[in-house]
Scaffold this motif. Structure first.
Motif: not given
Ligand code: ACM
Ligand code: ZN
Length: 560
Positions: A518-534, A32-37
Motif C-alpha cells: 500500500d505504501w511503497t512504489p511498486a518499482g521499489e519493492k524487493d522481497y529479499d530486502d523486505f525479508q531482511q528488514r522484517l 547500522n541497519v534500517y528495519p523500516v516497514i
C-alpha cells in the motif's frame, strides 16, 4: 538525584558529541541497519548514530497541539525504558538545535499530505511534513529505527538508546491503506481493538474497517433498538471444528456473547484519531443479518422466529426489502452509527445475500412490481441505492462488497473487490472508486503454510511472499481508470480465530507485507530486502508481545 542524573546525561552527551559515531559504546557504522516497514520511497543510510539522553528535547513548531501530542508519544517511547524523561516543548525558532528532535510543518514541501522528510544525524533529528499526520509517520519510521526494547516493559541501557543516521524522503503510494476485523464471528475486547490500532499505526495503515454485525452476533449498542444487544449479541453455542464437508456437526454448548457500548466505540474512534486512523464501521445488509432478525423478527420476509447463527456460512434469511419498516430500522441504526463514526464512508456490506426468501415474499415481489424492477438482483440494487441516498443526504458515502455491482451499482458507491479483481475492474471502468481486497492476496484468514502444520483456518493458502507480491492496480485499467483504485486492504474474518493471540498469528507478519504493498512504489519493492528488514522489525513486535507467525516453513507441500 535528578541533578546527578541530568549531569551524567550531559556528560554522556558531550562525550558522544566528541566521539561522534565512533564512540566506544556506539555500534560500528557498518552495523547500522534500517528495519523500516513499509520501505520508504528514498532512504540514504548515513554514518553514525544519534543518541537520546536526558538532555534531548523534542521541540515542535509552536501552536500545534497535534505536534505536541506526537512529541509526547515519542517522549513516552524513549523515556519509558531509561531513567530520564525526554522533554517536549514548543520551538523558539523554526530551526533545529543540537540534541533535539525537531518537528516542523512546511506546506510548500514537494510531498503529499501524508509524506514526511526524516533527517537523522549525530547532532539532531529533524522531521518535516506538510501536516501533523506526516510528522506522525516520520515518528513511526523513527520508532522502527529505535532499539526494540523501547516497545517492551523492561529497562534498557541508556547507552543503547540511539538511532542510525539516515536521510529519508517518504510518502504513501495509496491514500487508502486498510485492515479489517470481523468481530461478529468472534468478539474481541475493546482493549484488543485499541492494540490492533496501535499495531496498524506502526505500519502506517490509515483505515480500520470494523465489521460490526453478522449472522453470529450484533456487536454495537444501538440505543433505539436495545434487543439488538440483548438478543442479537449472544448465540446459544458455537460450532466446534471446521464447517466444511461434515456429515455431523458438533457444538460446544456454551453461550457466546459480546458487544461494544457506545462509550467503547467512542473510545476506539478517539484512539484511532490520535493514530491518524479512520474507523469505517460496517453494518451488513441485506444479508448476514440473522442476529438482527433474531432481535426484531418483523424485519425478515417470513417473520421468524429466527435464531442468532451458531455455525458459519451463508444464510437464506435476510432483511425483507418489501417492508418499509426495514428501511426505517436501518436508517435509525445508521443515524446512531453516523453520530459515533465521523468517517466519510459507511460500509453497508452487500455480500452473500441469497434471494430465496425475496423470491417467495409477497412484499418483496410487490416492491419489484411497484418499482418496475426486473428481478431480485435489481431489488438488491434498489435496497442499496435507497440506503445510499439516505447516507448521501447526511454527507456520507457508502462502500459495499462487489456484489453491489449486480443489478446496477448505486450511483456514488465505492466497491470493495473481494471475489477476485473483476469487480474492481468493472467498477473502475464505470468511474467508481475501488478498494482492492481479493481473497487470493488479501484474506488473512487463509492458511499461511501447509494446513497439516498450522492451526485450523478457513482454507486457502496465502503465504507471506504472495501477499507481498500483490499489485493492487489491475493491468486491464487505463491510466485514467487506475486513479479509481484507492488502495488495498487486508481482511480478517474470524470464524476460526477465537482468541486475540490467534488473530495476531494470522495477521502478522502478513500485514507488514501488505503495508508495503500500500505504501511503497511498486518499482521499489524487493522481497529479499523486505525479508531482511522484517527480521529486525519483528523484534519490535516481539518486544510488544505480539504473537506473530515466525518466519519460514511456509511452503505448502500438500496437494490442493
Ligand atoms: C466476504 O468475504 N464475504 C466479503
Ligand atoms: Zn420480503
Amino acid at each position: 538525584m535528578k541533578k546527578i542524573t541530568s549531569f551524567l546525561s550531559l556528560a554522556l552527551f558531550v562525550s558522544f558529541l566528541l566521539t561522534g559515531c565512533s564512540g566506544s559504546q556506539q555500534p560500528k557504522v557498518t552495523e547500522n541497519v534500517y528495519p523500516v516497514i513499509p520501505k520508504p520511497v528514498k532512504m540514504e543510510p548515513q554514518k553514525g548514530r544519534f543518541l537520546f539522553t536526558g538532555d534531548t528535547r523534542i521541540i515542535y513548531y509552536p501552536g500545534n497541539d497535534e505536534l505536541q501530542d506526537i512529541g509526547e508519544f515519542l517522549s513516552g517511547l524513549v523515556s519509558r525504558p531509561v531513567d530520564f524523561t525526554v522533554a517536549v516543548m514548543p520551538a523558539d525558532e523554526n530551526v533545529s538545535e543540537p540534541n533535539t528532535v525537531f518537528f516542523s510543518l512546511d506546506t510548500t514541501l514537494d510531498l503529499n499530505d501524508e509524506g514526511y522528510l526524516l533527517n537523522i544525524d549525530t547532532r539532531a533529528i529533524e522531521i518535516k511534513a506538510k501536516t501533523p499526520q506526516g510528522i506522525f509517520y516520520g515518528v513511526q519510521t523513527l520508532r522502527q529505527l529505535l532499539p526494540p526494547q523501547v516497545e517492551g516493559q523492561a529497562k534498557m541501557d541508556a547507552a543503547a538508546l540511539s538511532v542510525p543516521c539516515v536521510k529519508i524522503e517518504d510518502q504513501p503510494r495509496f491514500a487508502y491503506r486498510g485492515l479489517h476485523l470481523d468481530v461478529g464471528r468472534h468478539f474481541f475486547s475493546k482493549d484488543f481493538i485499541l492494540r490492533y490500532l496501535d499495531l496498524m499505526a506502526l505500519y502506517k495503515y490509515n483505515t480500520f474497517h470494523w465489521h460490526l454485525t453478522e449472522d453470529q452476533g450484533w456487536r454495537i449498542e444501538i440505543k433505539k433498538y436495545p434487543e439488538l444487544t440483548k438478543v442479537g449479541s449472544c448465540r446459544k453455542e458455537t460450532l466446534v471444528g471446521h464447517w466444511g464437508g461434515k456429515k455431523k456437526y458438533e457444538y460446544d454448548g456454551k453461550e457466546y456473547c459480546g458487544y461494544y457500548t457506545q462509550e467503547d466505540v467512542k473510545e476506539v474512534v478517539a484512539h484511532a484519531k490520535d493514530l491518524y486512523i479512520t474507523v469505517i464501521p460496517e453494518i451488513e445488509m441485506p444479508g448476514h443479518s440473522l442476529a438482527a432478525l433474531a432481535s426484531y423478527p418483523q424485519l425478515g420476509c417470513t417473520g421468524g422466529p429466527y435464531e442468532v447463527a451458531t455455525h458459519w456460512g451463508v444464510f437464506k434469511d435476510i432483511y425483507c426489502a418489501g417492508n418499509d419498516s426495514t428501511f426505517k430500522f436501518l436508517e435509525d441504526v445508521l443515524t446512531e452509527v453516523m453520530e459515533l463514526f465521523p468517517s466519510h464512508y459507511i460500509h453497508i456490506g452487500g455480500d452473500e445475500a441469497p434471494k430465496d426468501r425475496w423470491k417467495k415474499c409477497p412484499k418483496c415481489q410487490a416492491r419489484i412490481k411497484a418499482e418496475g424492477l426486473k428481478d431480485e438482483e435489481e431489488l438488491q440494487s434498489y435496497f442499496i441505492s435507497r440506503i445510499e441516498k439516505f447516507l448521501n443526504a447526511h454527507g456520507r458515502d457508502i462502500i459495499g462488497w462487489d456484489e453491489i455491482l449486480q443489478g446496477g451499482l448505486a450511483p456514488h458507491a465505492t466497491v470493495m473487490s473481494w471475489r477476485g479483481i473483476k469487480g474492481g475492474i468493472a467498477a473502475a471502468k464505470m468511474h467508481h472508486d475501488v478498494i482492492m481486497t481479493p481473497g487470493s492476496y488479501c484474506y488473512f484468514d487463509h492458511y499461511q503454510a501447509d494446513p497439516k502444520k498450522e492451526p485450523l483456518a478457513i482454507g486457502g493458502y496465502l503465504p507471506l511472499e504472495k501477499v507481498y507480491s500483490y499489485e493492487p492496480v489491475p493491468k486491464e485499467l487505463s491510466p485514467e481508470e487506475q486513479k479509481y483504485i484507492l488502495g488495498a486492504q487486508g481482511n480478517v474474518w474470524t470464524e476460526y480465530m477465537a482468541t486475540p493471540d490467534y488473530v495476531e498469528y494470522m495477521v502478522y507478519p502478513r500485514a507488514c507485507a501488505l503495508a508495503e504493498v500500500d505504501w511503497t512504489p511498486a518499482g521499489e519493492k524487493d522481497y529479499d530486502d523486505f525479508q531482511q528488514r522484517l527480521k529486525g522489525n519483528l523484534e519490535h513486535l516481539k518486544a510488544m508481545g505480539v504473537n506473530y507467525r515466525p518466519l519460514g516453513n511456509d511452503e505448502k507441500t500438500m496437494k490442493k
